[in-house]
Design an enzyme around this catalytic site. Structure first.
Site, short mmCIF file in Angstrom:
data_model
loop_
_atom_site.label_atom_id
_atom_site.label_comp_id
_atom_site.label_asym_id
_atom_site.label_seq_id
_atom_site.Cartn_x
_atom_site.Cartn_y
_atom_site.Cartn_z
N ARG A 233 0.86 -1.18 0.00
CA ARG A 233 0.00 0.00 0.00
C ARG A 233 0.90 1.23 0.00
NH1 ARG A 233 -3.60 -2.55 -1.54
NH2 ARG A 233 -5.62 -2.99 -0.60
N GLU A 262 -3.63 7.64 -4.33
CA GLU A 262 -4.05 7.15 -5.66
C GLU A 262 -5.37 7.77 -6.08
OE1 GLU A 262 -4.04 2.86 -5.52
OE2 GLU A 262 -2.01 2.84 -4.75
N HIS A 280 -1.58 0.63 -9.97
CA HIS A 280 -2.17 -0.38 -9.06
C HIS A 280 -2.72 -1.58 -9.86
CE1 HIS A 280 -3.92 -0.81 -4.77
NE2 HIS A 280 -3.76 -2.01 -5.32
P1 NAP Z 1 -1.02 -11.71 4.45
O1 NAP Z 1 -0.98 -13.13 4.04
O2 NAP Z 1 -1.88 -11.30 5.60
O3 NAP Z 1 0.49 -11.26 4.73
C1 NAP Z 1 0.80 -10.02 5.30
C2 NAP Z 1 2.24 -10.10 5.84
O4 NAP Z 1 2.57 -8.81 6.35
C3 NAP Z 1 2.43 -11.09 6.98
O5 NAP Z 1 3.53 -11.92 6.67
C4 NAP Z 1 2.73 -10.22 8.20
O6 NAP Z 1 3.75 -10.85 8.98
C5 NAP Z 1 3.26 -8.94 7.58
N1 NAP Z 1 2.96 -7.80 8.44
C6 NAP Z 1 1.76 -7.39 8.89
N2 NAP Z 1 1.90 -6.33 9.71
C7 NAP Z 1 3.24 -6.09 9.77
C8 NAP Z 1 4.03 -5.13 10.46
N3 NAP Z 1 3.47 -4.21 11.27
N4 NAP Z 1 5.36 -5.15 10.31
C9 NAP Z 1 5.94 -6.07 9.51
N5 NAP Z 1 5.25 -7.01 8.82
C10 NAP Z 1 3.91 -7.01 8.95
O7 NAP Z 1 -1.48 -10.78 3.26
P2 NAP Z 1 -1.32 -11.02 1.67
O8 NAP Z 1 -2.50 -11.75 1.17
O9 NAP Z 1 0.04 -11.54 1.40
O10 NAP Z 1 -1.45 -9.49 1.17
C11 NAP Z 1 -0.57 -8.49 1.65
C12 NAP Z 1 -1.00 -7.10 1.23
O11 NAP Z 1 -0.66 -6.90 -0.13
C13 NAP Z 1 -2.49 -6.80 1.28
O12 NAP Z 1 -2.93 -6.45 2.57
C14 NAP Z 1 -2.62 -5.63 0.32
O13 NAP Z 1 -2.47 -4.41 1.00
C15 NAP Z 1 -1.45 -5.83 -0.63
N6 NAP Z 1 -1.92 -6.21 -1.99
C16 NAP Z 1 -1.64 -5.38 -3.04
C17 NAP Z 1 -2.07 -5.71 -4.31
C18 NAP Z 1 -1.78 -4.83 -5.48
O14 NAP Z 1 -2.53 -4.86 -6.44
N7 NAP Z 1 -0.70 -4.07 -5.47
C19 NAP Z 1 -2.80 -6.89 -4.52
C20 NAP Z 1 -3.04 -7.71 -3.44
C21 NAP Z 1 -2.58 -7.37 -2.18
P3 NAP Z 1 3.75 -10.77 10.59
O15 NAP Z 1 2.34 -11.05 11.02
O16 NAP Z 1 4.75 -11.80 11.03
O17 NAP Z 1 4.20 -9.39 10.91
#
Ligand code: NAP
Length: 314
Positions: A233, A262, A280
């Protein structure tokens, strides 16, 4: 029997709307001229909301629909939904995880390859006839054998890690906790990890805790040869510091799919040559968006039938 009311906050692809219309009466919030009046009209009956990752659902909207039971949100990031308000009102929230992992990871690698091989600039060079008039384009960096630090080794982060391994890249990661069963070294300190890697890939969610986590200090640690990729994000990165560091070559380059405000992308960022910018596009393929849309539908229909939700976040 009348179909239950569903408040549709944003447009969806035709097959999604068709599948929703099989079981629900759709009320198109985004087309309503008088939105407060629509909410007032629907307040006595509406238990279902379908929304998108960017549109979300506000505290006011949730409070205005006292019968609301579920908000089904398109996208894995649900930061635009007021989850605290949903919890207070006993409303479930669902998202669309996993079906987009491969696509977002693929887009990440596309950005990394484009940045280090300077694909957009080389393409522009050919189109402008400069190859013929000025000679070869020049040499670039490459991905193979470099070290990548992943900020957020979650569902998508792990998929990115696998693709990076195909390029013989060394993978390390930062998250709040070490993941016992992962083969990659965990860095408890993001700044120290940034100092140690060639690439920093941010793919953590947008939360209060991650706001500005890629700080000036982290980017300075990444340094003049380091490259930042932001797929998570825009809020994760101190965008003003990023621009300044890129302008002064204190940071080697950036590949960005997401931005602080955005679809506004600062002109100073758009002028730079050491960046690759996408609007995005992480999950924006026909196949993945269709799968995400169907998950929105399945969560709503599961709730309607009293079945367990596929992907509840609250
Ligand atoms: P996920 O499985 O929940 O993984 C999120 C990761 O972030 C976890 O490994 C978590 O590890 C880490 N995290 C959370 N809070 C943190 C913090 N304060 N400090 C450090 N690490 C932290 O989520 P996902 O499905 O992989 O998706 C991740 C994100 O990608 C989404 O929330 C979205 O914002 C973004 N996304 C972007 C697009 C795009 O089009 N660009 C598309 C899809 C998703 P820990 O719990 O160990 O900290």
């Amino acid at each position: 029997m009348a179909k239950p009311d569903l408040l549709q906050i944003c447009p969806f692809a035709e097959p999604v709307e068709k599948a929703l219309a099989e079981d629900f009466t759709l009320h198109r919030y985004f087309e309503a001229e008088d939105k407060p009046a629509l909410l007032e009209k629907l307040a006595p009956t509406t238990r279902f909301v379908a929304t998108g990752g960017h549109h979300g659902a506000t505290r006011e909207m949730i409070a205005a629909l006292p019968k609301l039971e579920i908000i089904s949100s398109f996208g894995v990031g649900y930061d635009a939904v007021d989850v605290a308000a949903a919890k207070e009102h006993g409303v479930s929230v669902t998202n669309t995880p996993d079906v987009l992992n491969d696509c977002v990871a693929e887009t990440t690698l596309a950005l990394m390859l484009a940045l280090c091989h300077r694909v957009p600039q080389a393409d522009a060079y050919v189109r402008a006839g400069r190859w013929e008039s000025e000679g070869t384009f020049g040499l670039t960096d490459e991905l193979t054998g470099t070290r990548v630090g992943i900020l957020g080794l979650g569902r998508i982060g792990k998929t990115i890690a696998k693709l990076c391994q195909a390029f013989n890249m060394e993978v390390v990661y930062h998250g709040r906790s070490r993941q016992e069963h992962q083969p990659y070294p965990h860095h408890p300190d993001l700044e120290a990890m940034a100092r140690d890697v060639d690439w920093l890939v941010a793919i953590a969610p947008g939360t209060e805790e991650t706001k500005g986590i890629v700080s000036r200090k982290v980017m300075e640690a990444l340094g003049p040869k380091g490259k930042l990729v932001n797929m998570g994000r825009g809020s994760l990165v101190d965008e003003a510091a990023l621009i300044e560091l890129l302008e002064t070559d204190a940071l080697g380059g950036a590949a960005l799919d997401v931005f602080a405000n955005e679809p506004h992308v600062p002109e100073r960022l758009r002028k730079l040559q050491n960046v690759v910018l996408l609007p995005h596009q992480g999950s924006a393929t026909h196949k993945t968006r269709a799968a995400m849309g169907m998950m929105v539908v399945k969560n709503l229909k599961a709730h309607l039938r009293g079945e367990p939700l596929l992907s509840p976040v609250v």
